[in-house]
Design a protein around this motif. Sequence first.
Motif, PDB file in Angstrom:
ATOM      1  N   THR A   1       5.395 -15.588   1.360  1.00 53.60           N
ATOM      2  CA  THR A   1       4.932 -14.870   2.551  1.00 53.60           C
ATOM      3  C   THR A   1       5.530 -15.465   3.812  1.00 53.60           C
TER       4      THR A   1
ATOM      5  N   VAL B   1      -1.405  -8.516   2.612  1.00 51.38           N
ATOM      6  CA  VAL B   1      -0.974  -8.483   1.205  1.00 51.38           C
ATOM      7  C   VAL B   1      -1.303  -9.808   0.532  1.00 51.38           C
TER       8      VAL B   1
ATOM      9  N   LEU C   1       1.380  -8.430  -5.914  1.00 55.81           N
ATOM     10  CA  LEU C   1       0.053  -8.039  -6.399  1.00 55.81           C
ATOM     11  C   LEU C   1      -0.078  -8.077  -7.925  1.00 55.81           C
TER      12      LEU C   1
ATOM     13  N   TYR D   1       0.876  -7.474   8.233  1.00 52.41           N
ATOM     14  CA  TYR D   1       0.993  -6.759   6.957  1.00 52.41           C
ATOM     15  C   TYR D   1       1.158  -7.767   5.807  1.00 52.41           C
TER      16      TYR D   1
ATOM     17  N   LYS E   1      -4.415  -2.331   5.030  1.00 56.12           N
ATOM     18  CA  LYS E   1      -2.993  -2.504   4.731  1.00 56.12           C
ATOM     19  C   LYS E   1      -2.270  -1.161   4.790  1.00 56.12           C
TER      20      LYS E   1
ATOM     21  N   GLU F   1       5.141  -6.425  -1.699  1.00 53.12           N
ATOM     22  CA  GLU F   1       3.815  -6.041  -2.195  1.00 53.12           C
ATOM     23  C   GLU F   1       3.855  -5.729  -3.686  1.00 53.12           C
TER      24      GLU F   1
ATOM     25  N   THR G   1       0.699   0.012   7.228  1.00 56.74           N
ATOM     26  CA  THR G   1       1.947   0.569   6.692  1.00 56.74           C
ATOM     27  C   THR G   1       2.317   1.846   7.431  1.00 56.74           C
TER      28      THR G   1
END
Length: 301
Positions: free
Chosen positions: A214, A260, A190, A256, A159, A186, A163
């Motif tokens: 998402t 996540v 998380l 990405y 990840k 993110e 980024t």
Amino acid sequence: MTAQKNWITLVDGSRYRTSSIPTVLSALLISLILAFGWSIRDEYFINAEHGLGYALGIVGGLMMLVLLIYPLRKRLPRSNWFVLTVPGWFRLHMLLGLLGPLAILYHSNFSFGSTNSNIALVCMLLMATSGIVGRYIYSRIHAGLYGRKLQMAEMIADKQQLTDTLTNQQSVEVSEAVLKQLLDFEASVLPQANKANQSLAKRAITAFKIALQTRQLARQLRLQLRAEQLNLEFRSPRGSEQRLLLLKVQRQVVDYLSLVRRIAELDFFERLFSLWHMLHMPIFFMLIIAGFVHVYAVHAY
């Protein structure tokens, strides 16, 4: 990391799907076969006691017995008695876990019969349903359907690398607004998923919400990237090349978000897989016992 459509390539070179067209096509084919069998059940083309119907019962039963080899193969990884490798037996296990119930359903003509056959049929349907659920859970914690188990540290490293790729993108400009939305997503997702005191039910609700978020953000950011590049694309003498580069960056953004999401879901699906495994094996052994009782009853009486 490199990204291609429907795949994410990890830093160690292993790859896993972010979506699976073959899985969708297989599900569609099986659905059509089931629909066809259901539509002709009143025609009584198949009789369970003789001919094709009897043969389908034998074939389906043998397929269900062969399913036992996979757990044995897993526990004896170095044995030379098995023809296939562990992944090979797993593929066969998945295939026969679908074909076996299909054969039995056609054998029974999609209808109930005697008490012992009904018990065997219900056990088989429970086992098939459990297998489908298990296949989905397995795919969420492994690199593809037949890949190795995903590791949290590796996914976090991938990840971060993705980024950096988006931040330093040269081919297509990725605006600060897009990058900020990715980082904000993110930062919000998380902590939700990593609450240690959450019950399994609450984690399931959280995982469902994260999946919706998402998909919604991925759709929004693809459109936003497209809008930001619209003027540059038409000004550029290499408009078609720019469009291809834009598609590549859009896929990187989706990758990405997928990473996540996988990081957020990993602990939940690992716990769910352990719980599923404890339930799946008893159902399977119930099916084997019920199947033997059914076969004995049919031939003895």
